[in-house]
Design an enzyme around this catalytic site. Sequence first.
Site, short mmCIF file in Angstrom:
data_model
loop_
_atom_site.label_atom_id
_atom_site.label_comp_id
_atom_site.label_asym_id
_atom_site.label_seq_id
_atom_site.Cartn_x
_atom_site.Cartn_y
_atom_site.Cartn_z
CD GLU A 94 5.36 3.74 11.42
OE1 GLU A 94 4.37 1.97 11.86
OE2 GLU A 94 5.18 4.34 11.53
N GLY A 99 0.91 -1.29 0.32
CA GLY A 99 0.14 -0.12 0.20
C GLY A 99 0.88 1.18 0.59
CD GLU A 110 5.17 -5.96 9.00
OE1 GLU A 110 5.87 -5.32 10.54
OE2 GLU A 110 4.96 -5.41 8.72
CB CYS A 122 4.99 -0.39 13.30
SG CYS A 122 5.13 0.94 14.85
#
Length: 525
Positions: free
Chosen positions: A265, A245, A392, A302
Amino acid sequence: MKLTGELLIGAASVPATAGTMKALDPATGEHLEPDFAFGGAAEADRALRLADEAFDSYSHTGLAERAAFLDLVADKLEAVKGELAARASLETGLPAAQFEGEITRSAATFRKFAVVVRQGRFLQATVDPAQPDRQPTPRMDHRLQKVPLGPVVIFGASNFPVSYSVAGGDTASALASGSPVVVKAHNAHPGTSEIQGRVIQEAVAESGLHEGVFSLIRGAGNEIGEALVDHPLVRAVTFTGSEGGGMALYRRAQQRPDPIPVFTEMTSVNPTFVLPGALAARGAEIGAGIASRAQYNVGQACLKPAILLAVDGPGFEELRAAAIAEVEKTAARTMLTPAIHDTYVRNVQRLEENGATRIGAGPTPVRGWDGQSLLYETTGEQVLAEPSLREEVFGPSVLLVRVTDVEQLLAVARAFRGQLSATMHAEPSDRAAALRLLPILERRTGRIVVNAFSMPQEVSYGTVHTGPFPATSDSRFTSVGMNAIDRFLRPVTYQGFPDDLLPEPLREGNPLHVWRLVDGEPTRD
Protein backbone atom coordinates in the site's frame (compact mmCIF):
# COMPACT_ATOMS: atom_id res chain seq x y z
CA MET A 1 5.50 -4.25 30.92
CA LYS A 2 9.23 -3.62 31.12
CA LEU A 3 10.83 -2.75 27.81
CA THR A 4 14.13 -4.53 27.20
CA GLY A 5 14.78 -3.48 23.61
CA GLU A 6 15.47 -7.08 22.57
CA LEU A 7 14.40 -8.80 19.39
CA LEU A 8 11.63 -11.39 19.79
CA ILE A 9 12.53 -14.46 17.76
CA GLY A 10 10.08 -17.22 18.49
CA ALA A 11 9.94 -17.62 22.26
CA ALA A 12 13.37 -16.06 22.79
CA SER A 13 14.40 -12.50 23.60
CA VAL A 14 17.53 -11.82 21.57
CA PRO A 15 20.09 -9.05 22.26
CA ALA A 16 21.64 -6.81 19.64
CA THR A 17 24.00 -8.25 17.05
CA ALA A 18 24.18 -5.25 14.69
CA GLY A 19 24.10 -2.17 16.91
CA THR A 20 21.34 -0.39 18.81
CA MET A 21 19.10 2.66 18.59
CA LYS A 22 17.01 4.80 20.92
CA ALA A 23 13.46 5.93 20.25
CA LEU A 24 12.90 9.63 19.63
CA ASP A 25 10.17 11.79 21.16
CA PRO A 26 9.49 14.08 18.17
CA ALA A 27 7.65 16.60 20.34
CA THR A 28 10.72 17.32 22.48
CA GLY A 29 13.63 15.99 20.45
CA GLU A 30 14.67 13.84 23.42
CA HIS A 31 15.71 10.20 23.13
CA LEU A 32 13.85 7.57 25.11
CA GLU A 33 15.10 4.56 27.02
CA PRO A 34 16.02 1.77 26.59
CA ASP A 35 18.45 0.90 23.81
CA PHE A 36 16.71 -1.16 21.12
CA ALA A 37 18.54 -4.00 19.45
CA PHE A 38 19.29 -4.25 15.77
CA GLY A 39 19.68 -7.61 14.10
CA GLY A 40 20.90 -8.64 10.67
CA ALA A 41 20.67 -11.42 8.13
CA ALA A 42 21.41 -14.10 10.74
CA GLU A 43 18.44 -13.02 12.87
CA ALA A 44 16.20 -12.88 9.81
CA ASP A 45 17.27 -16.41 8.93
CA ARG A 46 16.64 -17.67 12.46
CA ALA A 47 13.15 -16.14 12.59
CA LEU A 48 12.17 -17.51 9.19
CA ARG A 49 13.50 -20.99 9.88
CA LEU A 50 11.36 -21.07 13.01
CA ALA A 51 8.38 -19.82 11.02
CA ASP A 52 8.90 -22.57 8.47
CA GLU A 53 9.14 -25.17 11.25
CA ALA A 54 5.87 -23.84 12.67
CA PHE A 55 4.01 -23.84 9.38
CA ASP A 56 2.94 -27.48 9.10
CA SER A 57 1.44 -27.59 12.58
CA TYR A 58 0.00 -24.06 12.65
CA SER A 59 -1.55 -24.29 9.20
CA HIS A 60 -3.36 -27.44 10.33
CA THR A 61 -4.71 -26.09 13.61
CA GLY A 62 -8.43 -26.57 14.00
CA LEU A 63 -10.57 -23.56 13.16
CA ALA A 64 -11.77 -23.23 16.75
CA GLU A 65 -8.21 -23.39 18.12
CA ARG A 66 -6.91 -20.76 15.70
CA ALA A 67 -9.87 -18.48 16.40
CA ALA A 68 -9.31 -18.79 20.15
CA PHE A 69 -5.68 -17.71 19.64
CA LEU A 70 -6.80 -14.59 17.74
CA ASP A 71 -9.30 -13.77 20.49
CA LEU A 72 -6.54 -14.13 23.07
CA VAL A 73 -4.35 -11.63 21.20
CA ALA A 74 -7.28 -9.19 21.24
CA ASP A 75 -7.79 -9.68 24.99
CA LYS A 76 -4.11 -9.08 25.67
CA LEU A 77 -4.02 -5.96 23.50
CA GLU A 78 -6.87 -4.47 25.46
CA ALA A 79 -5.20 -5.41 28.75
CA VAL A 80 -2.18 -3.23 27.90
CA LYS A 81 -4.15 -0.44 26.20
CA GLY A 82 -3.16 2.33 28.61
CA GLU A 83 0.53 1.42 28.65
CA LEU A 84 0.67 0.89 24.90
CA ALA A 85 -1.12 4.16 24.13
CA ALA A 86 1.18 6.11 26.45
CA ARG A 87 4.30 4.72 24.80
CA ALA A 88 2.92 5.33 21.30
CA SER A 89 2.19 8.93 22.25
CA LEU A 90 5.78 9.42 23.44
CA GLU A 91 7.20 8.00 20.21
CA THR A 92 4.91 9.95 17.83
CA GLY A 93 3.89 13.20 19.52
CA LEU A 94 0.24 12.29 18.94
CA PRO A 95 -2.37 12.15 21.74
CA ALA A 96 -2.60 8.97 23.83
CA ALA A 97 -6.41 9.04 23.48
CA GLN A 98 -6.02 8.63 19.72
CA PHE A 99 -3.99 5.48 20.26
CA GLU A 100 -6.50 4.04 22.69
CA GLY A 101 -8.96 4.15 19.81
CA GLU A 102 -6.41 2.61 17.45
CA ILE A 103 -5.73 -0.22 19.91
CA THR A 104 -9.44 -0.86 20.31
CA ARG A 105 -9.73 -1.02 16.53
CA SER A 106 -6.84 -3.49 16.28
CA ALA A 107 -8.31 -5.72 18.99
CA ALA A 108 -11.65 -5.64 17.18
CA THR A 109 -9.89 -6.63 13.95
CA PHE A 110 -8.37 -9.71 15.61
CA ARG A 111 -11.81 -10.63 16.98
CA LYS A 112 -13.47 -10.21 13.59
CA PHE A 113 -10.87 -12.47 12.01
CA ALA A 114 -11.58 -15.00 14.75
CA VAL A 115 -15.19 -15.00 13.56
CA VAL A 116 -14.02 -15.40 9.96
CA VAL A 117 -11.93 -18.41 10.95
CA ARG A 118 -14.73 -20.06 12.95
CA GLN A 119 -17.17 -19.64 10.06
CA GLY A 120 -14.69 -21.19 7.64
CA ARG A 121 -16.06 -19.43 4.56
CA PHE A 122 -12.57 -18.12 3.75
CA LEU A 123 -11.63 -21.72 2.86
CA GLN A 124 -14.08 -21.63 -0.08
CA ALA A 125 -14.67 -25.33 0.49
CA THR A 126 -16.00 -26.93 -2.69
CA VAL A 127 -17.21 -30.48 -3.26
CA ASP A 128 -17.82 -32.01 -6.68
CA PRO A 129 -18.86 -35.59 -5.82
CA ALA A 130 -17.81 -38.51 -7.94
CA GLN A 131 -20.08 -39.46 -10.86
CA PRO A 132 -18.97 -43.03 -11.70
CA ASP A 133 -21.85 -43.56 -14.12
CA ARG A 134 -21.34 -40.36 -16.10
CA GLN A 135 -21.03 -40.90 -19.85
CA PRO A 136 -18.92 -40.90 -21.88
CA THR A 137 -16.38 -40.75 -19.01
CA PRO A 138 -16.90 -41.06 -15.27
CA ARG A 139 -15.98 -38.16 -12.98
CA MET A 140 -13.71 -38.68 -10.00
CA ASP A 141 -14.46 -36.97 -6.71
CA HIS A 142 -12.93 -33.45 -6.57
CA ARG A 143 -12.78 -31.35 -3.40
CA LEU A 144 -11.15 -27.93 -3.05
CA GLN A 145 -10.21 -25.63 -0.21
CA LYS A 146 -7.88 -22.69 0.26
CA VAL A 147 -4.67 -23.30 2.22
CA PRO A 148 -2.20 -20.77 3.65
CA LEU A 149 0.83 -19.72 1.60
CA GLY A 150 3.49 -20.12 4.27
CA PRO A 151 5.66 -17.72 6.31
CA VAL A 152 4.73 -14.06 5.76
CA VAL A 153 7.00 -11.05 6.32
CA ILE A 154 5.26 -7.85 7.39
CA PHE A 155 6.91 -4.43 7.26
CA GLY A 156 5.38 -2.19 9.92
CA ALA A 157 4.19 1.29 8.92
CA SER A 158 5.34 4.61 10.38
CA ASN A 159 2.00 6.43 10.52
CA PHE A 160 -0.22 3.99 12.43
CA PRO A 161 2.02 2.32 15.05
CA VAL A 162 -0.62 -0.26 16.01
CA SER A 163 -3.27 -0.83 13.34
CA TYR A 164 -0.75 -0.93 10.47
CA SER A 165 2.11 -2.31 12.49
CA VAL A 166 2.96 -5.28 14.71
CA ALA A 167 -0.60 -6.02 15.85
CA GLY A 168 -2.29 -4.56 12.79
CA GLY A 169 -4.54 -5.92 10.10
CA ASP A 170 -1.73 -7.53 8.10
CA THR A 171 -0.64 -9.60 11.10
CA ALA A 172 -4.21 -10.48 12.06
CA SER A 173 -5.18 -11.60 8.56
CA ALA A 174 -1.98 -13.58 7.99
CA LEU A 175 -2.33 -15.39 11.31
CA ALA A 176 -6.01 -16.02 10.56
CA SER A 177 -5.04 -17.69 7.28
CA GLY A 178 -2.74 -20.11 9.11
CA SER A 179 0.50 -18.41 8.03
CA PRO A 180 3.26 -17.74 10.59
CA VAL A 181 4.41 -14.12 10.72
CA VAL A 182 7.76 -12.34 10.98
CA VAL A 183 7.31 -8.59 11.55
CA LYS A 184 10.03 -6.14 10.66
CA ALA A 185 9.21 -3.36 13.16
CA HIS A 186 9.39 0.27 12.07
CA ASN A 187 12.22 2.11 13.78
CA ALA A 188 10.05 5.18 14.42
CA HIS A 189 8.24 3.47 17.31
CA PRO A 190 10.33 0.59 18.69
CA GLY A 191 8.87 0.57 22.20
CA THR A 192 5.32 0.54 20.89
CA SER A 193 6.31 -2.37 18.65
CA GLU A 194 7.91 -4.33 21.49
CA ILE A 195 4.80 -4.10 23.68
CA GLN A 196 2.65 -5.45 20.85
CA GLY A 197 5.22 -8.10 20.02
CA ARG A 198 5.33 -9.39 23.58
CA VAL A 199 1.52 -9.54 23.65
CA ILE A 200 1.49 -11.81 20.58
CA GLN A 201 4.47 -13.82 21.81
CA GLU A 202 2.64 -14.51 25.09
CA ALA A 203 -0.54 -15.48 23.26
CA VAL A 204 1.41 -17.96 21.11
CA ALA A 205 2.88 -19.60 24.21
CA GLU A 206 -0.40 -19.68 26.16
CA SER A 207 -2.19 -21.21 23.17
CA GLY A 208 0.35 -24.03 23.00
CA LEU A 209 1.40 -23.12 19.47
CA HIS A 210 4.84 -23.58 17.93
CA GLU A 211 7.07 -20.66 18.93
CA GLY A 212 7.80 -19.87 15.28
CA VAL A 213 4.25 -18.66 14.68
CA PHE A 214 5.44 -15.11 15.48
CA SER A 215 8.72 -13.19 15.57
CA LEU A 216 9.62 -9.49 15.77
CA ILE A 217 12.90 -8.17 14.43
CA ARG A 218 14.45 -4.79 13.81
CA GLY A 219 17.41 -3.56 11.80
CA ALA A 220 19.30 -0.56 10.51
CA GLY A 221 19.29 0.46 6.85
CA ASN A 222 18.16 -1.87 4.08
CA GLU A 223 20.16 -4.97 4.98
CA ILE A 224 17.60 -6.71 7.13
CA GLY A 225 14.70 -5.87 4.83
CA GLU A 226 16.58 -7.25 1.85
CA ALA A 227 17.51 -10.38 3.81
CA LEU A 228 13.84 -10.95 4.66
CA VAL A 229 12.58 -10.51 1.10
CA ASP A 230 15.39 -12.64 -0.34
CA HIS A 231 14.98 -15.51 2.10
CA PRO A 232 13.91 -18.71 0.31
CA LEU A 233 11.42 -19.66 3.04
CA VAL A 234 9.31 -16.49 2.72
CA ARG A 235 6.07 -16.95 0.77
CA ALA A 236 4.62 -13.40 0.84
CA VAL A 237 5.47 -9.86 1.97
CA THR A 238 3.32 -6.89 2.98
CA PHE A 239 4.42 -3.26 3.03
CA THR A 240 2.78 0.07 3.86
CA GLY A 241 4.73 3.20 2.99
CA SER A 242 6.17 5.19 0.13
CA GLU A 243 5.98 4.25 -3.53
CA GLY A 244 9.77 4.17 -3.72
CA GLY A 245 10.11 1.80 -0.76
CA GLY A 246 7.26 -0.43 -1.83
CA MET A 247 8.44 -0.80 -5.40
CA ALA A 248 12.01 -1.54 -4.31
CA LEU A 249 10.71 -4.50 -2.30
CA TYR A 250 8.35 -5.55 -5.09
CA ARG A 251 11.09 -5.57 -7.74
CA ARG A 252 13.46 -7.42 -5.45
CA ALA A 253 10.87 -10.12 -4.80
CA GLN A 254 10.31 -10.58 -8.54
CA GLN A 255 14.05 -11.10 -9.09
CA ARG A 256 14.24 -14.07 -6.72
CA PRO A 257 14.74 -17.55 -8.23
CA ASP A 258 11.16 -18.16 -7.03
CA PRO A 259 9.26 -14.84 -7.21
CA ILE A 260 6.79 -14.18 -4.40
CA PRO A 261 3.90 -11.72 -4.02
CA VAL A 262 4.54 -8.38 -2.33
CA PHE A 263 1.31 -6.70 -1.28
CA THR A 264 2.07 -2.99 -1.03
CA GLU A 265 0.00 0.00 0.00
CA MET A 266 1.86 3.05 -1.23
CA THR A 267 0.48 6.41 -2.34
CA SER A 268 -2.91 8.07 -2.76
CA VAL A 269 -4.40 11.58 -2.81
CA ASN A 270 -8.01 10.33 -2.48
CA PRO A 271 -9.55 13.01 -4.71
CA THR A 272 -12.93 14.49 -3.80
CA PHE A 273 -15.20 15.64 -6.65
CA VAL A 274 -17.98 18.12 -5.89
CA LEU A 275 -20.68 18.25 -8.55
CA PRO A 276 -22.58 21.52 -9.19
CA GLY A 277 -25.80 20.66 -7.39
CA ALA A 278 -23.99 19.51 -4.26
CA LEU A 279 -21.73 22.57 -4.39
CA ALA A 280 -24.70 24.94 -4.51
CA ALA A 281 -26.58 23.06 -1.77
CA ARG A 282 -23.79 22.53 0.77
CA GLY A 283 -20.51 23.98 -0.43
CA ALA A 284 -19.54 25.36 2.99
CA GLU A 285 -20.24 22.06 4.73
CA ILE A 286 -18.12 20.14 2.23
CA GLY A 287 -15.23 22.63 2.39
CA ALA A 288 -15.07 22.56 6.17
CA GLY A 289 -15.45 18.79 6.27
CA ILE A 290 -12.61 18.12 3.85
CA ALA A 291 -10.25 20.54 5.55
CA SER A 292 -11.01 19.06 8.97
CA ARG A 293 -10.46 15.45 7.93
CA ALA A 294 -7.24 16.32 6.12
CA GLN A 295 -5.74 17.31 9.49
CA TYR A 296 -6.29 13.91 11.13
CA ASN A 297 -2.99 12.43 12.30
CA VAL A 298 -1.40 15.71 11.16
CA GLY A 299 -2.28 14.71 7.61
CA GLN A 300 -0.20 11.55 7.89
CA ALA A 301 -2.88 9.12 6.79
CA CYS A 302 -3.23 7.01 3.67
CA LEU A 303 -6.88 8.06 3.27
CA LYS A 304 -6.35 11.80 3.74
CA PRO A 305 -8.60 13.71 1.29
CA ALA A 306 -5.76 15.70 -0.24
CA ILE A 307 -7.31 17.17 -3.39
CA LEU A 308 -10.75 18.81 -3.57
CA LEU A 309 -12.16 19.54 -7.04
CA ALA A 310 -15.26 21.66 -7.62
CA VAL A 311 -16.89 23.35 -10.62
CA ASP A 312 -16.67 27.13 -10.42
CA GLY A 313 -20.18 28.40 -9.79
CA PRO A 314 -22.79 28.81 -7.04
CA GLY A 315 -21.38 27.59 -3.74
CA PHE A 316 -17.71 27.67 -4.72
CA GLU A 317 -16.82 30.78 -2.75
CA GLU A 318 -18.65 29.40 0.28
CA LEU A 319 -16.69 26.13 0.00
CA ARG A 320 -13.44 28.03 -0.36
CA ALA A 321 -14.10 30.33 2.60
CA ALA A 322 -15.13 27.44 4.87
CA ALA A 323 -11.99 25.47 3.98
CA ILE A 324 -9.80 28.51 4.66
CA ALA A 325 -11.46 29.08 8.03
CA GLU A 326 -10.99 25.44 9.06
CA VAL A 327 -7.32 25.41 8.10
CA GLU A 328 -6.56 28.75 9.75
CA LYS A 329 -7.88 27.61 13.13
CA THR A 330 -5.89 24.33 13.12
CA ALA A 331 -2.71 24.59 15.18
CA ALA A 332 0.53 23.10 13.92
CA ARG A 333 1.33 19.76 15.52
CA THR A 334 4.34 17.51 15.73
CA MET A 335 4.86 15.18 12.79
CA LEU A 336 5.90 11.58 13.26
CA THR A 337 9.57 11.88 12.42
CA PRO A 338 12.01 14.62 11.38
CA ALA A 339 12.33 12.97 7.96
CA ILE A 340 8.57 13.01 7.39
CA HIS A 341 8.45 16.68 8.41
CA ASP A 342 11.28 17.63 6.08
CA THR A 343 9.66 15.78 3.18
CA TYR A 344 6.38 17.62 3.88
CA VAL A 345 8.15 20.98 3.70
CA ARG A 346 9.75 20.05 0.39
CA ASN A 347 6.47 18.82 -1.06
CA VAL A 348 4.48 21.94 -0.25
CA GLN A 349 7.27 23.93 -1.86
CA ARG A 350 6.81 21.71 -4.91
CA LEU A 351 3.12 22.66 -5.00
CA GLU A 352 4.01 26.35 -4.98
CA GLU A 353 6.65 25.95 -7.67
CA ASN A 354 4.20 24.17 -9.97
CA GLY A 355 1.27 26.56 -10.01
CA ALA A 356 -0.52 26.24 -6.65
CA THR A 357 -1.22 29.40 -4.63
CA ARG A 358 -1.34 29.36 -0.84
CA ILE A 359 -4.73 30.72 0.28
CA GLY A 360 -4.84 29.57 3.89
CA ALA A 361 -2.44 28.67 6.68
CA GLY A 362 -2.77 27.64 10.28
CA PRO A 363 -0.80 29.25 13.11
CA THR A 364 2.98 29.35 12.67
CA PRO A 365 4.75 26.27 14.04
CA VAL A 366 6.49 26.72 17.38
CA ARG A 367 8.54 23.51 17.35
CA GLY A 368 11.02 22.36 14.78
CA TRP A 369 9.08 19.33 13.52
CA ASP A 370 5.58 20.78 13.65
CA GLY A 371 3.50 20.42 10.51
CA GLN A 372 1.64 23.60 9.61
CA SER A 373 -1.88 23.26 8.20
CA LEU A 374 -1.96 24.68 4.67
CA LEU A 375 -4.53 25.22 1.94
CA TYR A 376 -3.57 25.73 -1.70
CA GLU A 377 -5.61 26.59 -4.76
CA THR A 378 -5.07 26.00 -8.46
CA THR A 379 -7.05 25.50 -11.65
CA GLY A 380 -8.17 22.43 -13.50
CA GLU A 381 -6.09 23.52 -16.46
CA GLN A 382 -2.95 23.67 -14.32
CA VAL A 383 -3.60 20.25 -12.78
CA LEU A 384 -3.95 18.76 -16.25
CA ALA A 385 -0.72 20.41 -17.37
CA GLU A 386 1.40 19.61 -14.33
CA PRO A 387 1.37 15.95 -13.13
CA SER A 388 3.24 16.78 -9.91
CA LEU A 389 0.12 18.59 -8.64
CA ARG A 390 -1.64 15.21 -8.67
CA GLU A 391 0.99 13.58 -6.43
CA GLU A 392 0.70 12.91 -2.71
CA VAL A 393 1.79 15.45 -0.11
CA PHE A 394 2.08 13.49 3.14
CA GLY A 395 1.08 16.00 5.80
CA PRO A 396 -1.63 18.53 6.74
CA SER A 397 -2.17 20.28 3.40
CA VAL A 398 -5.11 20.36 0.99
CA LEU A 399 -5.20 21.41 -2.67
CA LEU A 400 -8.41 23.06 -3.89
CA VAL A 401 -8.91 22.81 -7.65
CA ARG A 402 -11.27 25.24 -9.39
CA VAL A 403 -12.51 23.60 -12.60
CA THR A 404 -14.42 25.43 -15.31
CA ASP A 405 -17.22 22.94 -15.95
CA VAL A 406 -18.20 19.28 -15.68
CA GLU A 407 -16.26 18.42 -18.83
CA GLN A 408 -13.02 19.67 -17.28
CA LEU A 409 -13.86 17.89 -14.03
CA LEU A 410 -14.14 14.62 -15.94
CA ALA A 411 -10.89 15.33 -17.79
CA VAL A 412 -9.04 15.89 -14.51
CA ALA A 413 -10.57 12.70 -13.08
CA ARG A 414 -9.18 10.75 -16.04
CA ALA A 415 -5.70 12.19 -15.37
CA PHE A 416 -5.40 10.64 -11.91
CA ARG A 417 -3.42 7.45 -11.35
CA GLY A 418 -4.67 4.66 -9.08
CA GLN A 419 -6.11 5.70 -5.71
CA LEU A 420 -7.14 4.01 -2.48
CA SER A 421 -10.41 5.96 -2.50
CA ALA A 422 -12.31 8.60 -4.40
CA THR A 423 -15.26 10.66 -3.19
CA MET A 424 -18.18 12.21 -5.04
CA HIS A 425 -20.59 14.77 -3.58
CA ALA A 426 -23.80 14.88 -5.59
CA GLU A 427 -27.44 15.89 -5.34
CA PRO A 428 -30.31 14.39 -7.38
CA SER A 429 -29.82 17.16 -9.94
CA ASP A 430 -26.25 15.87 -10.49
CA ARG A 431 -27.34 12.40 -11.56
CA ALA A 432 -26.30 12.73 -15.20
CA ALA A 433 -22.83 14.02 -14.30
CA ALA A 434 -22.47 11.40 -11.55
CA LEU A 435 -23.23 8.60 -14.01
CA ARG A 436 -20.46 9.89 -16.28
CA LEU A 437 -17.97 10.26 -13.42
CA LEU A 438 -18.65 6.86 -11.85
CA PRO A 439 -16.98 4.60 -14.49
CA ILE A 440 -13.94 6.89 -14.51
CA LEU A 441 -13.56 6.43 -10.75
CA GLU A 442 -14.20 2.67 -10.92
CA ARG A 443 -11.13 2.32 -13.13
CA ARG A 444 -8.95 4.27 -10.70
CA THR A 445 -9.87 3.14 -7.19
CA GLY A 446 -11.14 0.29 -5.05
CA ARG A 447 -13.47 2.43 -2.89
CA ILE A 448 -15.91 5.11 -4.01
CA VAL A 449 -17.62 7.24 -1.36
CA VAL A 450 -20.76 9.31 -2.02
CA ASN A 451 -21.79 12.29 0.12
CA ALA A 452 -19.37 11.50 2.92
CA PHE A 453 -15.56 11.64 3.27
CA SER A 454 -12.71 9.21 2.63
CA MET A 455 -11.95 9.13 6.35
CA PRO A 456 -12.76 7.38 8.60
CA GLN A 457 -12.91 3.85 7.21
CA GLU A 458 -14.65 0.86 8.72
CA VAL A 459 -12.96 -2.51 9.17
CA SER A 460 -15.73 -4.79 7.95
CA TYR A 461 -16.71 -7.54 5.53
CA GLY A 462 -17.49 -4.96 2.84
CA THR A 463 -14.35 -2.87 3.32
CA VAL A 464 -11.89 -2.53 0.47
CA HIS A 465 -8.58 -0.74 0.91
CA THR A 466 -6.86 -1.13 -2.42
CA GLY A 467 -6.61 0.41 -5.84
CA PRO A 468 -4.72 0.28 -9.13
CA PHE A 469 -1.02 1.17 -9.18
CA PRO A 470 0.50 3.19 -7.55
CA ALA A 471 -2.01 2.96 -4.72
CA THR A 472 -1.10 -0.71 -4.39
CA SER A 473 0.93 -3.28 -6.29
CA ASP A 474 -2.07 -5.60 -6.77
CA SER A 475 -5.55 -4.11 -6.84
CA ARG A 476 -7.19 -7.55 -6.65
CA PHE A 477 -6.51 -7.71 -2.92
CA THR A 478 -7.35 -5.48 0.04
CA SER A 479 -5.16 -4.81 3.09
CA VAL A 480 -8.10 -3.78 5.32
CA GLY A 481 -11.30 -5.69 6.03
CA MET A 482 -12.11 -9.35 6.30
CA ASN A 483 -11.20 -10.09 2.70
CA ALA A 484 -7.57 -9.21 3.52
CA ILE A 485 -7.12 -12.88 4.43
CA ASP A 486 -7.30 -13.78 0.72
CA ARG A 487 -3.76 -12.44 0.19
CA PHE A 488 -2.29 -15.35 2.10
CA LEU A 489 -4.28 -18.24 0.63
CA ARG A 490 -4.08 -20.47 -2.44
CA PRO A 491 -6.40 -23.23 -3.71
CA VAL A 492 -5.66 -26.94 -3.48
CA THR A 493 -7.82 -29.69 -5.01
CA TYR A 494 -7.99 -33.14 -3.36
CA GLN A 495 -8.96 -35.67 -6.04
CA GLY A 496 -10.14 -39.18 -5.29
CA PHE A 497 -9.25 -38.98 -1.56
CA PRO A 498 -10.59 -41.40 1.04
CA ASP A 499 -12.66 -39.50 3.57
CA ASP A 500 -10.29 -39.99 6.50
CA LEU A 501 -7.41 -38.32 4.61
CA LEU A 502 -9.41 -35.24 3.64
CA PRO A 503 -9.17 -31.96 5.56
CA GLU A 504 -12.09 -31.74 7.98
CA PRO A 505 -13.97 -29.02 6.05
CA LEU A 506 -14.14 -31.32 3.01
CA ARG A 507 -15.21 -34.57 4.67
CA GLU A 508 -18.52 -36.27 4.15
CA GLY A 509 -21.16 -35.04 6.53
CA ASN A 510 -19.43 -31.65 6.86
CA PRO A 511 -18.38 -32.21 10.51
CA LEU A 512 -17.47 -28.52 11.01
CA HIS A 513 -20.73 -27.29 9.44
CA VAL A 514 -18.93 -24.72 7.31
CA TRP A 515 -20.51 -23.26 4.20
CA ARG A 516 -19.53 -25.29 1.15
CA LEU A 517 -20.31 -25.31 -2.54
CA VAL A 518 -21.56 -28.81 -3.35
CA ASP A 519 -22.16 -29.41 -7.04
CA GLY A 520 -22.42 -25.67 -7.44
CA GLU A 521 -25.00 -25.14 -4.66
CA PRO A 522 -24.13 -23.38 -1.35
CA THR A 523 -24.98 -25.47 1.69
CA ARG A 524 -23.92 -26.23 5.27
CA ASP A 525 -25.17 -29.79 5.09
